[in-house]
Each structure stands twice: as structure tokens, then as C-alpha cells.
Design a protein around this motif. Structure first.
Motif, PDB file in Angstrom:
ATOM      1  N   TYR B 121       0.861  -1.182   0.000  1.00  0.00           N
ATOM      2  CA  TYR B 121       0.000   0.000   0.000  1.00  0.00           C
ATOM      3  C   TYR B 121       0.903   1.240   0.000  1.00  0.00           C
ATOM      4  CZ  TYR B 121      -3.148  -3.528   2.030  1.00  0.00           C
ATOM      5  OH  TYR B 121      -3.874  -4.665   2.275  1.00  0.00           O
ATOM      6  N   ARG B 133      -4.905   9.310  -1.999  1.00  0.00           N
ATOM      7  CA  ARG B 133      -5.181   7.967  -2.507  1.00  0.00           C
ATOM      8  C   ARG B 133      -4.269   6.972  -1.781  1.00  0.00           C
ATOM      9  NH1 ARG B 133      -9.710   8.302  -4.876  1.00  0.00           N
ATOM     10  NH2 ARG B 133      -9.304   6.361  -6.006  1.00  0.00           N
ATOM     11  N   GLY B 147      -4.736  -1.383  -8.165  1.00  0.00           N
ATOM     12  CA  GLY B 147      -5.895  -0.566  -7.826  1.00  0.00           C
ATOM     13  C   GLY B 147      -5.532   0.577  -6.914  1.00  0.00           C
ATOM     14  N   SER B 148      -6.564   1.344  -6.531  1.00  0.00           N
ATOM     15  CA  SER B 148      -6.327   2.399  -5.545  1.00  0.00           C
ATOM     16  C   SER B 148      -7.612   2.711  -4.804  1.00  0.00           C
ATOM     17  CB  SER B 148      -5.754   3.649  -6.209  1.00  0.00           C
ATOM     18  OG  SER B 148      -6.757   4.409  -6.831  1.00  0.00           O
ATOM     19  N   TRP B 149      -7.460   3.240  -3.593  1.00  0.00           N
ATOM     20  CA  TRP B 149      -8.584   3.618  -2.740  1.00  0.00           C
ATOM     21  C   TRP B 149      -8.463   5.093  -2.381  1.00  0.00           C
ATOM     22  CZ3 TRP B 149      -6.945  -0.736   1.130  1.00  0.00           C
ATOM     23  CH2 TRP B 149      -7.307  -1.992   0.611  1.00  0.00           C
ATOM     24  N   SER B 151      -8.052   7.923   0.341  1.00  0.00           N
ATOM     25  CA  SER B 151      -7.406   7.878   1.666  1.00  0.00           C
ATOM     26  C   SER B 151      -8.267   8.529   2.740  1.00  0.00           C
ATOM     27  CB  SER B 151      -6.048   8.580   1.619  1.00  0.00           C
ATOM     28  OG  SER B 151      -6.193   9.980   1.733  1.00  0.00           O
ATOM     29  N   LEU B 197      -9.110   2.340   7.465  1.00  0.00           N
ATOM     30  CA  LEU B 197      -9.671   1.642   6.315  1.00  0.00           C
ATOM     31  C   LEU B 197      -9.673   0.146   6.630  1.00  0.00           C
ATOM     32  CD1 LEU B 197      -8.528   4.395   5.103  1.00  0.00           C
ATOM     33  CD2 LEU B 197      -8.145   3.108   3.003  1.00  0.00           C
ATOM     34  N   SER B 200     -10.837  -4.106   2.746  1.00  0.00           N
ATOM     35  CA  SER B 200     -11.275  -3.879   1.369  1.00  0.00           C
ATOM     36  C   SER B 200     -11.284  -2.402   1.012  1.00  0.00           C
ATOM     37  CB  SER B 200     -12.645  -4.524   1.126  1.00  0.00           C
ATOM     38  OG  SER B 200     -13.451  -4.419   2.264  1.00  0.00           O
ATOM     39  N   GLY B 201     -10.691  -1.573   1.872  1.00  0.00           N
ATOM     40  CA  GLY B 201     -10.501  -0.173   1.498  1.00  0.00           C
ATOM     41  C   GLY B 201     -11.645   0.733   1.886  1.00  0.00           C
ATOM     42  N   THR B 202     -12.642   0.203   2.585  1.00  0.00           N
ATOM     43  CA  THR B 202     -13.743   1.050   3.028  1.00  0.00           C
ATOM     44  C   THR B 202     -13.303   1.841   4.253  1.00  0.00           C
ATOM     45  OG1 THR B 202     -15.267  -0.635   2.278  1.00  0.00           O
ATOM     46  CG2 THR B 202     -16.168   1.036   3.768  1.00  0.00           C
TER      47      THR B 202
END
Lengths: 326, 357
Positions: B121, B133, B147-149, B151, B197, B200-202
Motif C-alpha cells: 500500500y 489515494r 488498484g487504488s482507494w 485515503s 480503512l 477492502s478499502g472502506t
């Protein structure tokens, strides 16, 4: 042959590079001795007669002496926050007045015993606290407590100055001067000792420029004359001049020949001479603001010349990480 | 999901290559970026005794590094605004691969691996807006971008994984910067936060500071074994009105801001650069290169001790107490709040000292 070489090298190196021993012997120790003497005189004057008019001359002299050494933000002056206990400024949250008023309100005599007073908040001690008692903006409470507080504050200053001077004499001067010798655990290299002095020098410029001049300067649209240092005692501009003189003294002890630095200091003193109001009250006028801003720029120019000449001669910088952020 | 390429790669890795461990890289206990005496830069492996286990050249000034949990691989991040990160094989010094962020994205100095070491990450910003991000890279497949989430804030800097999980905590510093020159653009309106987070990035939790500390940029993190997050801040407000530089947070609670006595208020010059818990988790230390100082606090947030050290920078847990690196080349121990220099060289240590765990 060997001796001749040594003699030659010493001869070559000396004028360029006077360095740590000279700074300690010619600047630091005499400076702290003068501060210890001046605060001792202040203590004696307050003990003899605590009325403001009598104490003020020795108060002003003690403040002058402090500015001679206040840039030395390392060693004995930094132990237990002593520098802040001597001068708690800037103080935008008025921690000093609040703590001092609490003492005045409570009339707590026990807190004025020297041992107890040494434990009082640093914000309620030192030169700025004494200024509020000698140049009060509102009348001080009736009774003998204000007088006792003046005496306790003066005596605490003398105690701190004595301690700092004594610790420099018995211990810290030697630690700096013998930097790099095997039994020196405080400064393991000579470069480290030079670094400590050089950092004090550059940090000193920042404090004069950013705080002593910069705080009252504020912005052109919003000048802040009420934030000037020691304006009640009329010392704001004097403090700038004396701290610049101290920085010049330190720079010259470290590196005697630095023509660009000399010229930049000369210019800073010259433009300081153009400032009209000793308390920077005239920064509220456009002309006054500009004169103070020119002074600030001259301070930055002196700092930059010092970095270029003195820093280069000492072969030190301000630190790999200290100079910028992450 | 196993791609065909990934499957073949892992098959090859398993059959053809001997499996390397950190022992093959000289068993370093820490990683640190540094500037060498000749002006070049390198990533160092450092032992518990402060000695060099390895040194691998870097193309430019580094910032922080992240170590793979099992393989002797380190990710070296460039300083902000970061256009590269480099994956180094610390056993042989080879550059395994070079990560470039997608167009319009910049690395922001820090990264972390998933618990199993499969995913890297990285903290990133959209260059034009500093919107944060988290970049995801497949460490089982040559660090390909997967992928990316979001931040959860502006200008994320440090990020860490919470113990025993793949949940992340991100220090969203709140500062929008110019993509070229790092000029700070939004000091008057900044709002830093700590974002949590899940795997799963939530974003499960977004923790803000009280309004009077909105100009206190949350930048670096240390995590205790019970998932207490210690965060180091940099004060962007008036330097004459110092704010706490250490905060402690446990999910479900309000963040605790850790103040200091008046005599210590100005020592750090409003700047905390690195942060670490000691190995017992009972003390936490922050460093200030600007102030040349280290401050140590108890687990309950009380101030315990201040230590002066010029250009004090990287800090990490030592066998007992802390290990400290500085920008003048020293590695020192801090045991019982007392500093002892154990090695002194000409290598100038950069901001962070990263413990391999």
C-alpha cells in the motif's frame, strides 16, 4: 622539519578560523559573567528598595546583559527550561500574566520562598514578569505583596544566572573546548561543537527576524504593534539592536575575517537606526511599517551572509533534516 | 484471483529460486535512507548495534522505506512530491523494479505491506488537488498496480497496518501542496484527520482533531500491539502559540492530545518528524530535527523527558528504549531517557528509521 610544518599550518589556519575556544573564552563566558553580575545587582537593588523607580535602572541593565547571551539556546541555559524562566516571550496566550495574576490574587507568601518560587511556572517568572510589576498597565494590588513578588522574581533571575554561569565554568566550557577527545562524551567530534555554536547563531537570526521584528510587523494590512517585545519598558528596538550585536560578537569569535558578514551587520544596524519608535508603535503607520520591514530584510541579509561565509569557514550547515520538512 | 502470469511467476519463484530471507541481507534490524559524504544517496540496513548491514545506492534523496515482512525486499520512497519508489533486493543490492505512480498521481513518502506480504500500500496524492489515494501493488507479481482507494482526506503522509489485520490507518495531513514546489496552499482551511480503512478499502472511521487544532498536520504514526495509534503532528499555526505535537487514539474513543509543561513547549519548534513506541509499548517518543530534540511520553500521554540532540531525526524501538539517528551521522541509544551515541560516521541519516519486525 616536523615542527616547521606544524608552525606553518597553525599560522595558515589561525586568521581564517578562530573557532570554538575563542567563542567560549571571548564571548560565552564573559557574557554569562556579565549577566550573573547584572542580575545580582538587580537582586540587591530590589532587596534594598523595591519601588519601581529604584529597581528600573538595574532591571534595564539586567535585560541588556541577558540579550548578550540569549542566543545560546543549548547547554546549561536549556536545562529545566531556564531560558524560558528568564524570558517567557512571545506569550500570545498570556500565560505569564495569567499565572502572575493568580499569584497576586492569592497573595501566596509561601510561593515566594526561593525554593518554592523555582517551581512556579516558567511563564510567571523572569524578565517579562518583572516588567509587568515595574511598568504595570493597571495599578498593582495594595499591600506589600507586589513588593515581595518583585524581590522574589529578581532573586530567582539572579539564581538562574548564577547557576548557568557556574555550570558553564565548571563543566560545559570544557566540554565544548575538548570536543572530539576520547573522554568527551557530550561532543564526540569537533564538528559537533562547531555545529552547536553555528546552530545557535542561525537560530538567533530567526528569532530576531521572525519574532522581535516580525511579530509587531504582522502584515501591511494588519500591523500588530501590541505584539512588540517588552514595549511597556520601551525596549523593543533596543532588544533588536542588542541581539544583533550578540550575534555579531559570536560570529566574529568563530570566524574573525568575514567581510560580507561585517557589511551585512553594518547595514542592519544602519537601518535599525532609521526606525523611529523604540517600541515599534509606529508600525501602525505605512512609513513606520516599511522601515521595520526594511530592518527585517536587512536581518535576513545578515543571516544569509553569515551562512555563506561563517558556515562555509566552519564547514558546517544547519543540519541535513533541520533545514526543511518531510 | 490468480492470473495465469501470476501463477507461472509464483511457480517459477518456488521452483527455480532459492528462498531468500532477511538473514541473507546481513540481518538488519532497521532501514534508513541517508546522504553520503560524496553527495550521493543510499538506503542502509542497520543492525541493533548501529552498524551497517548493507548500503544500496538510491538515485536521489530518499525519505522513508518499508520492508517486506518475510523477503529481503525494501521499498525506498522518494521525498515528496514522489515520482518513484524503488524495490530493492537487500540481499544482493539489485534494483528489482521501479514503481511509477499512474499519470497525475504522486507518491507521498510512505507505504506498508499487507500482513501476508502480498500487497504493498502506498500513500499518494492526486497532484493537482492533493486529494489522498492509497495505491495497491501486487507484491506477488512484480509489484504490478492493482488498484487504488480514497485515503479519506487531503495530503496523506504516513500509513500503517493495524496489528493482526489488514486494516490500515492513514495520517491525512490535511495540507494541499503545489505539485511542483511543495508550497502549502490551504493552511487557513486545512482539516487533517486519521482515517481507518478496512481490508477492502472502506473507510470505517474518520477521526478529526478539535477545531483549535485544525492547523496541526497529522503526519507520522506508530502503532502499539493493542492497536493504539500514536500520531506525530506538525503545527502550522502561530509558532508562539505552540500546540501538542503528540496524539494518542484508540478506535471508538476521542483522540487524546498530549501537552507538555511550559518549559518544553517551544523546544520542538512546532515540528515532530518521527515517532516510535519503545518495545514495551509503555513509552512513545517523537523527534524534532528543527528543534534538535526528542520528547518521551508515557502511554497515558504524560510528558516524561526531553533530550536535546542536534538534527534528531529517525527513531525506532531498540532492544530496550529507543534507537535514534540524526542528520550529523550518529546512531544513538536512548535508555532510561538518557542518550548514548553508539556509532558516529559521515553518513547523514534522513528523516526516518524503520524497524524490521
Amino acid at each position: 622539519m616536523m615542527l616547521r610544518w606544524l608552525a606553518l599550518c597553525t599560522f595558515c589556519a589561525a586568521p581564517l578560523h578562530a573557532d570554538v575556544t575563542e567563542a567560549v573564552d571571548q564571548y560565552i563566558l564573559p557574557g554569562y559573567a556579565a549577566f550573573a553580575d547584572a542580575t545580582k545587582a538587580l537582586d540587591a537593588a530590589a532587596t534594598a528598595d523595591c519601588t519601581a523607580a529604584t529597581v528600573i535602572p538595574s532591571y534595564q541593565a539586567a535585560f541588556d546583559a541577558w540579550l548578550g547571551v540569549s542566543v545560546l539556546r543549548f547547554g546549561p541555559a536549556e536545562i529545566d527550561g531556564r531560558s524560558l524562566a528568564i524570558q517567557f516571550w512571545p506569550d500570545p496566550k498570556s500565560l505569564g500574566p495569567k499565572a502572575q495574576n493568580a499569584l497576586l490574587r492569592a497573595q501566596d507568601k509561601a510561593a515566594l520562598d526561593p525554593t518554592a518560587f523555582a517551581q512556579v511556572s516558567v511563564a510567571a517568572r523572569g524578565l517579562m514578569s518583572l516588567e509587568r510589576l515595574l511598568y504595570p498597565s493597571d495599578p498593582l494590588p495594595a499591600g506589600d505583596y507586589p513588593c515581595a513578588l518583585i524581590r522574589a522574581t529578581a532573586s530567582d533571575l539572579a539564581r538562574l544566572a548564577f547557576l548557568i554561569h557556574a555550570e558553564w565554568q565548571t563543566d560545559f566550557a570544557a566540554a565544548l573546548k575538548t570536543a572530539g577527545s576520547p573522554d568527551n562524551s557530550r561532543y564526540t567530534t569537533q564538528a559537533e561543537a562547531r555545529q552547536a555554536l553555528y546552530t545557535a547563531l542561525i537560530t538567533g537570526f530567526e528569532f530576531v527576524g521572525d519574532d522581535r521584528v516580525g511579530r509587531p510587523l504582522g502584515t501591511f494590512d494588519k500591523p500588530r504593534p501590541e505584539r512588540a517585545e517588552a514595549h511597556a519598558s520601551g525596549r523593543s528596538l533596543r532588544n533588536v539592536n542588542l541581539s544583533l550585536a550578540a550575534l555579531q560578537h559570536l560570529a566574529k569569535a568563530l570566524v574573525p575575517i568575514a567581510p560580507a558578514t561585517d557589511a551585512a551587520f553594518g547595514r542592519a544596524f544602519e537601518v535599525a537606526g532609521n526606525v523611529q519608535d523604540p517600541a515599534f508603535a509606529d508600525v501602525a503607520t505605512p512609513q513606520g511599517w516599511l522601515r521595520a520591514q526594511i530592518l527585517q530584510q536587512a536581518i535576513w541579509a545578515a543571516r544569509d551572509a553569515t551562512i555563506a561565509e561563517v558556515g562555509a569557514a566552519l564547514q558546517v550547515g544547519v543540519g541535513f533534516n533541520a533545514a526543511d520538512g518531510d | 484471483m490468480t492470473t495465469r502470469r501470476g501463477f507461472i511467476a509464483s511457480l517459477l519463484a518456488a521452483s527455480a529460486l532459492p528462498s531468500l530471507s532477511w538473514a541473507d541481507a546481513g540481518s538488519p534490524a532497521y532501514l534508513a535512507a541517508a546522504k553520503l559524504v560524496d553527495g550521493t544517496f543510499a538506503l542502509y540496513g542497520i543492525t541493533t548495534k548501529g552498524e551497517t548491514a548493507f548500503a544500496i545506492p538510491l538515485p536521489a534523496r530518499g525519505h522513508a522505506a518499508t520492508a517486506h515482512p518475510t523477503r529481503p525486499e525494501a521499498v525506498a520512497f522518494a521525498r515528496r512530491p514522489g515520482i518513484y519508489a524503488i524495490i530493492l533486493n537487500c540481499a544482493n543490492g539489485a534494483v528489482m523494479t521501479r514503481l511509477a505512480p499512474p499519470d497525475g498521481i504522486q507518491f507521498n513518502g510512505h507505504g506498508a505491506f499487507s500482513q501476508d506480504g502480498h500487497v504493498l500500500y502506498t500513500s499518494e496524492v492526486i497532484a493537482t488537488t492533493s486529494e489522498g489515494r492509497i495505491g495497491l501493488w501486487d507484491a506477488t507479481d512484480g509489484y504490478s498496480r492493482i488498484g487504488s482507494w480514497a485515503s479519506g482526506g487531503i495530503g496523506p503522509h504516513d500509513l500503517k497496518r493495524l496489528p493482526g489485520s489488514d486494516a490500515l490507518v492513514v495520517a491525512n495531513g490535511g495540507i494541499q501542496t503545489d505539485p511542483q514546489d511543495r508550497t502549502k496552499l490551504n493552511i487557513a482551511t486545512m482539516r487533517p484527520n486519521l482515517a481507518y480503512l478496512n481490508a477492502s478499502g472502506t473507510i470505517t472511521d474518520l477521526v478529526e482533531l478539535p477545531p483549535e487544532y485544525r492547523q496541526n498536520s497529522i503526519r507520522h504514526l506508530a502503532i502499539a500491539t493493542d492497536s493504539t495509534v500514536a500520531f506525530a503532528m506538525q503545527w502550522e499555526g502561530d509558532d508562539a502559540e505552540p500546540a501538542p505535537l503528540l496524539g494518542l487514539h484508540k478506535q471508538g474513543n476521542v483522540p487524546q492530545m498530549c501537552g507538555v509543561p511550559e518549559s518544553e513547549m517551544f523546544v520542538m519548534q512546532g515540528y515532530a518528524g518521527s515517532i516510535a513506541f519503545d518495545p514495551t509499548g509503555q513509552e512513545v517518543a517523537i523527534t524534532s530535527s528543527h528543534g534538535g530534540a526528542v520528547q518521551i511520553y508515557g502511554r497515558d500521554g504524560t510528558f516524561l523527558a526531553g533530550i536535546l540532540r542536534a538534527d534528531a531525526s529517525g527513531i525506532a524501538p531498540a532492544t530496550t528504549g529507543f534507537l535514534l539517528t540524526d542528520g550529523f551521522g550518529a546512531v544513538s541509544t536512548i535508555v532510561d531517557h538518557s542518550l548514548t551515541t553508539i556509532t558516529q560516521g559521515s553518513t547523514l541519516w534522513d528523516n526516518h528509521l524503520v524497524a524490521l519486525t
